[in-house]
Write a protein that holds these residues in place. Structure first.
Motif, PDB file in Angstrom:
ATOM      1  N   GLY A   1      27.117   8.041 -15.252  1.00 16.42           N
ATOM      2  CA  GLY A   1      27.249   7.475 -16.367  1.00 16.42           C
ATOM      3  C   GLY A   1      28.579   7.461 -16.784  1.00 16.42           C
ATOM      4  O   GLY A   1      29.037   6.601 -17.665  1.00 16.42           O
ATOM      5  N   MET A   2      29.326   8.544 -16.500  1.00 13.84           N
ATOM      6  CA  MET A   2      30.884   8.526 -16.869  1.00 13.84           C
ATOM      7  C   MET A   2      31.519   7.452 -16.144  1.00 13.84           C
ATOM      8  O   MET A   2      32.361   6.965 -16.596  1.00 13.84           O
ATOM      9  CB  MET A   2      31.328   9.951 -16.428  1.00 13.84           C
ATOM     10  N   THR A   3      31.275   7.367 -14.823  1.00 16.60           N
ATOM     11  CA  THR A   3      31.857   6.305 -13.922  1.00 16.60           C
ATOM     12  C   THR A   3      31.568   4.704 -14.450  1.00 16.60           C
ATOM     13  O   THR A   3      32.553   4.123 -14.690  1.00 16.60           O
ATOM     14  CB  THR A   3      31.448   6.357 -12.535  1.00 16.60           C
ATOM     15  N   ARG A   4      30.405   4.617 -14.821  1.00 16.05           N
ATOM     16  CA  ARG A   4      29.950   3.360 -15.521  1.00 16.05           C
ATOM     17  C   ARG A   4      30.832   3.149 -16.861  1.00 16.05           C
ATOM     18  O   ARG A   4      31.158   1.954 -17.365  1.00 16.05           O
ATOM     19  CB  ARG A   4      28.568   3.307 -15.817  1.00 16.05           C
ATOM     20  N   ASP A   5      30.806   4.106 -17.830  1.00 13.56           N
ATOM     21  CA  ASP A   5      31.724   3.947 -18.989  1.00 13.56           C
ATOM     22  C   ASP A   5      33.141   3.650 -18.712  1.00 13.56           C
ATOM     23  O   ASP A   5      33.794   2.727 -19.291  1.00 13.56           O
ATOM     24  CB  ASP A   5      31.594   5.324 -19.976  1.00 13.56           C
ATOM     25  N   ILE A   6      33.539   4.389 -17.741  1.00 14.88           N
ATOM     26  CA  ILE A   6      35.070   4.164 -17.245  1.00 14.88           C
ATOM     27  C   ILE A   6      35.507   2.486 -16.905  1.00 14.88           C
ATOM     28  O   ILE A   6      36.157   1.856 -17.251  1.00 14.88           O
ATOM     29  CB  ILE A   6      35.574   5.255 -16.480  1.00 14.88           C
TER      30      ILE A   6
END
Length: 151
Positions: A139-144
């Motif tokens: 999720g963090m990777t997708r947000d970034i």
């Protein structure tokens, strides 16, 4: 004796992989600006951002639970686009004897991936797997990625 484990996950991205390497390698304190619902802060406790051997302190939320992690930056490799953190204190060490997180950007021609590797030692055979943390990382990777595609 504990059980040593390793989980790897690759997330294909459309944004530049260099952004991920630079962000986690030299500007991890900017992650909280990009994904504030997941990462609340990253502070340097010893050394300086972007230097192996530095100690950083993360505040983050996984599956509704507020967590902390004090980590030593074990490696920042420009040639391999790799950043490695060893957790030395915090929430993860309540469930695991040891925990290391590695981020590596993998270029495959037209496709770029962010490869996350977690290496951990369980206290026993029946200890938990860090499934919620892996979901958090994706999720963090997708947000970034979404943040950088907007720029």
């Amino acid at each position: 004796m504990g059980v040593l484990m390793k989980i790897e996950i690759e997330v294909d991205i459309k944004s530049s992989g260099d952004v991920f390497h630079e962000l986690f390698g030299s500007k991890p304190h900017h992650v909280s600006n990009i994904t504030p619902d997941k990462v609340h802060s990253c502070e340097v406790h010893e050394g300086e951002f972007g230097k192996p051997g530095s100690v950083v302190f993360w505040h983050y939320t996984v599956d509704g639970e507020r967590c902390t992690a004090k980590a030593v930056v074990e490696a920042i490799e420009e040639e391999n686009k790799l950043v490695k953190f060893k957790i030395i204190e915090g929430s993860l060490l309540k469930e695991y004897k040891s925990f290391t997180v590695t981020l590596q950007v993998v270029d495959r021609g037209e496709i770029t991936a962010v490869k996350w590797t977690v290496e951990f030692e369980k206290f026993d055979d029946y200890g938990p797997y860090p499934v919620k943390l892996m979901d958090f990382i994706v999720g963090m990777t997708r947000d970034i990625e979404a943040h950088h595609l907007k720029e």
